[in-house]
Design an enzyme around this catalytic site. Structure first.
Site, PDB file in Angstrom:
ATOM      1  CE1 TYR A 104      -8.927   1.278   4.052  1.00 21.66           C
ATOM      2  CE2 TYR A 104      -6.698   0.469   3.628  1.00 21.66           C
ATOM      3  CZ  TYR A 104      -8.035   0.230   3.907  1.00 21.66           C
ATOM      4  OH  TYR A 104      -8.486  -1.055   4.031  1.00 21.66           O
TER       5      TYR A 104
ATOM      6  CG  ASN B 272       6.016  19.491  -3.369  1.00 21.39           C
ATOM      7  OD1 ASN B 272       6.840  20.266  -2.913  1.00 21.39           O
ATOM      8  ND2 ASN B 272       4.845  19.277  -2.815  1.00 21.39           N
ATOM      9  CB  CYS B 273      10.998  17.390  -6.114  1.00 20.46           C
ATOM     10  SG  CYS B 273      10.268  16.236  -4.949  1.00 20.46           S
TER      11      CYS B 273
ATOM     12  CB  THR C   7      -6.550   5.683   9.784  1.00 24.03           C
ATOM     13  OG1 THR C   7      -7.951   5.514   9.615  1.00 24.03           O
ATOM     14  CG2 THR C   7      -5.983   6.459   8.614  1.00 24.03           C
TER      15      THR C   7
ATOM     16  N   PRO D  49     -11.411   1.680  10.172  1.00 23.97           N
ATOM     17  CG  PRO D  49     -12.671  -0.187  10.781  1.00 23.97           C
ATOM     18  CD  PRO D  49     -12.248   1.155  11.258  1.00 23.97           C
TER      19      PRO D  49
ATOM     20  CE  LYS E 238      39.480  -6.192  -7.242  1.00 23.30           C
ATOM     21  NZ  LYS E 238      40.876  -6.224  -6.747  1.00 23.30           N
TER      22      LYS E 238
ATOM     23  N   GLY F 120       1.312   9.281   2.475  1.00 25.51           N
ATOM     24  CA  GLY F 120       2.110  10.491   2.242  1.00 25.51           C
ATOM     25  C   GLY F 120       2.765  11.058   3.478  1.00 25.51           C
TER      26      GLY F 120
END
Lengths: 553, 553
Positions: free
Chosen positions: A279, A41-42, A273, A276, A435, A282
């Site tokens: 789920y 996707n990216c 969700t 129970p 540093k 994303g």
């Protein structure tokens, strides 16, 4: 045990693969309405820009390879159209054959993702107006922009995808204009960081129209006329709509699952969700932001993948692994610059009423004496008392990702400035300085926390009254090349011998180029009986960039 | 208040500058026996190699600039020859005039640094044999190697400086041989990480003589004959002795200050020596290693600078800031590769009797579909129970510094594998993958901790008996190109359908290229009734590199 997963990119694919590793004997079926699963996707903007040249490289897994490796029943081009929670079934439509059928589940995982926002503007359905979310969009855009007559692009929305698309279209030789409703690019970051990037974008010849909304489109012979709310019109051969996305919660809502305050699918910390047996992971879910404690949605690949993994572990091994939320860590390359952010920007902390202090420093990507060092600007926000890090934003050319990752890891676990001062980085001249910039940011913040330094910001010059003194502690040459207001010039190295020029009973505003010499000057003054001194965080350089950009809006 | 500081590089210079910022009105005198203060110690090899071309760039501060900016009395080329703790004075000798004089102090800070080890070998004082520690050494070496006849270099000692010098002399066109007494380069890291680097060094045409000591030198017409303990001789036009350094504790010991177990100057956590008016920082001090709880010395610029800052804060504001020790975070570029390390290597943990587990993974520097991604190898060690991270070592081409810094920050604050799995990095294709290499390392370790995976290591193949089964789960092509022992080949994607070929009652050893497919195969077997399976950490690739290098010693 039979697991059914809806959505086979990022979170869904991660959950499926992990489910198989956790449970070799389960039945696992994954539905994907698109043609491809688990794609990059990216990477899509970079394929359009020919940075990625091999289309096949976009496919991390295919349905066939996924099935072979993980023994998962992959059903692409199959849209799940409803969930029957009572019967524990879903209805799916095969988009090729049109066939609709039911599938039972013991446990269901939703990973429907997000969908691009397309505001109901006049003409928005016209030719050459695209959103970019999946491979199909990418193929359309790529085919379209390869036409010879496509020379002018308008990108609407200057978020992550918008900026990546602007760069990639520009690299194809196009004339690119970015139109953004807000007064800055990249609204997740604070204005000074955005301002530095904006100057870089402009320097590349890309036009930026900030504080500007699109009111509609009109089809012309070759493309579109983009109508702006300021009365202007822009000609475009291609338009990329990158206004944003929203969680795709249709299926979940229709099934009566709880939708949360941020309009994402509600899940508990185990990714479960309100049902129970269902789920969700994303872009479509919402969770509590660990800094603001408010519900939020986020659209990032990293969290989606990790949620998928956690969800699968909780499904197979019982609820033992909590998802602690995302701090919205994100990064974008824009031409030669990189901008990265984690945590909650100062402007958003203000909106949430969270007290914080801000410090901005400039530091080199590695030792200045070793070739190739580049400056980066780091802005951090932290709580006034205990110095808990709340956000970090960096803009620069090299080594931005490295510093942001360190800062992100501190924010994530409620770490403090104190801890950052102790951070022991790997130092050799090609990689850092003795540093590190992260240490320098922490040192500056520590001085503020301990009141060894008091700072003000680029946008607070209106607080200076005629009775106050404003001192530029840079060299004479730097001063002569440009000063702020009617500042007087006393270089820091002359300050000790010129204290008699500075009245002790007045408020003393100090600035230098980046903030460091101003801090040294402040230390000298504070310890010589000057009770009210204040130093410009980020210095002249940041003030100048912010002012220039403010005046362009 | 009068502060006297001995030594004006790194720790000493840092302490001086911070003292001034903390106390504008104090008298501060700093002594430096060399000609230069605050120079770029870590840049010296690169100046010799012409990577840094401007000699002036090596000087971060000069005596004049330091005096001007910080109002500090800088006395260069002045050696402090004794400390009179009762009178609170020091004696100093001006090396230019020969004058010896006393200086009083209220508080004294020692930053004498370390000195190169020069073993008493026959001929070690000969022409063309150099150590590299300061600017004067650098000037000598640079002048010497610029002669036309200097074509062959022998570098003795393959530590950080030795490898940097080897690279820089090689880049000047020299024929370079490295002689190292140990069986690997970079003794702070474990063998597998060193082995990968050794292959890279050899690929550049630099010769490596491991397990080899130098027994002496003989001057020849043009240079030196380097005599080795194996009877061989090496011709050298120039010899760099980079065997190591030791704390310069002479002055402190003569003054009766406590010298610790590791032969460094003893300091408490506030950087205070056994004399309450004398503090010490930098390479000469010892402190408790937070992982082994043993005294140690370290020779790193980062810790020295931070100690200087902490010391100055404690001197001016009272004892409030503790130094928590160093975990020896270090990094070195060697040609195109980078090796970085933090914490305590597995071999040293073993010596200290600290129980730990080790995991090695290979991962891409960024998304594979975006151009330029390179593989890196990450080895981590962690406690078996709670998964506390004890060390991290990385070798690769790009992004090594970034991952090491994150791991270093976790080690530093006693962080765990669990925390690393949650690490939220900044992801976009040019910078990382949706799951960062650091996440991948943590995921692999988590699987080991939770016994979802059991691993063995490249050097444990002698434990395999004829009764065990060894399976190569790579593809047929990979297998045909090279296998381990008499492994049988069952590609992971065929494993489920070929279980009948694998006996259930035997111990099953598994390997793939890098470890990931082996893990998947192990998960399949474990859940199909195979009680005793074990996967090769780091895979064939690491085994092959380690074996090749072992056979070369």
């Amino acid at each position: 045990m039979k697991y059914v997963i809806i959505g086979a990119v990022a979170g869904g694919a991660s959950a499926a693969a992990r489910l198989r590793r956790n449970d070799e004997l389960a039945e696992i079926v994954i539905f994907e309405k698109g043609e491809y699963i688990s794609y990059a996707n990216c990477g899509l903007p970079y394929y359009i820009g020919n940075v990625i040249t091999n289309r096949n490289a976009l496919f991390v897994q295919t349905a066939a390879s996924f099935n072979k490796r993980f023994n998962i029943d992959v059903r692409t081009q199959t849209e799940v159209i409803s969930i029957n929670r009572t019967a524990k079934t879903i209805s799916a439509r095969n988009q090729t054959t049109g066939e609709v059928y039911e599938e039972t589940y013991d446990k269901l995982v939703l990973s429907p993702g997000a969908e691009p926002i397309r505001p109901p503007l006049p003409g928005i359905g016209g030719k050459g107006i695209f959103t970019l979310r999946n491979v199909a969009d990418t193929d359309y855009i790529k085919a379209y922009v390869q036409q010879e007559q496509v020379k002018k692009a308008v990108v609407i929305g200057a978020g992550f995808i918008g900026l990546e698309m602007a760069e990639n279209l520009h690299s194809l030789g196009m004339d690119v204009t970015i139109v953004e409703m807000a007064g800055q690019v990249l609204t997740p970051v604070d204005f000074p960081i955005a301002a530095i990037l904006q100057q870089h974008i402009r320097s590349k010849g890309v036009k930026l129209q900030l504080n500007t909304a699109v009111s509609g489109f009109e089809q012309t012979e070759n493309g579109q006329k983009v109508m702006l709310n300021n009365g202007q019109e822009l000609d475009a051969d291609v338009v990329i709509l990158s206004i944003g996305v929203k969680p795709d919660t249709k299926l979940a809502a229709e099934a009566g699952l709880k939708i949360g305050e941020a309009r994402g699918i509600y899940v508990n910390e185990y990714m479960q969700t309100s049902d129970p047996d269902i789920y969700a992971v994303g872009d479509a879910i919402e969770f509590t932001n660990p800094i603001t404690n408010k519900s939020m949605v986020t659209y990032l690949a990293g969290p989606a993948n990790k949620q998928g993994r956690i969800c699968a572990d909780n499904l197979v091994f019982g609820h033992h692994k909590k998802y602690n939320g995302s701090i919205n860590t994100a990064i974008v390359k824009v031409f030669d610059m990189t901008v990265a952010t984690a945590g909650t920007a100062s402007k958003h902390l203000q909106l949430s009423g969270i007290k914080h202090q801000v410090s901005t420093i400039t530091s080199g990507s590695h030792a200045g004496y070793y070739p190739g060092a580049k400056q980066m600007t780091i802005q951090i926000a932290f709580t006034p008392g205990d110095g808990r890090l709340l956000s970090a934003q960096i803009v620069g050319y090299d080594g931005v990702d490295k510093r942001l990752d360190i800062l992100s890891s501190v924010i994530k676990r409620n770490g403090t400035i104190d801890e950052l001062t102790e951070f022991e980085h790997a130092y050799a001249p090609p990689f850092s300085s003795a540093k590190d910039p992260v240490n320098m940011a922490a040192f500056a913040a520590e001085n503020i926390l301990l009141k060894r330094s008091v700072v003000f910001y680029w946008n607070k010059f209106d607080k200076i009254t005629p009775d106050d003194v404003l001192i530029d502690v840079r060299t004479k040459n730097e001063y002569n090349a440009g000063k702020i207001l009617d500042a007087i010039n006393i270089p820091v190295d002359e300050l000790r011998s010129r204290l008699d020029e500075i009245p002790k009973d007045k408020k003393i505003y100090i600035y230098c180029l980046g903030g460091l010499r101003g801090y040294l000057a402040q230390r000298i003054l504070m310890q010589n009986g000057y009770a009210d001194t204040i130093n410009l965080s980020g210095g002249y350089q940041l003030w100048n960039t912010c002012n220039t950009e403010m005046n362009l809006i």
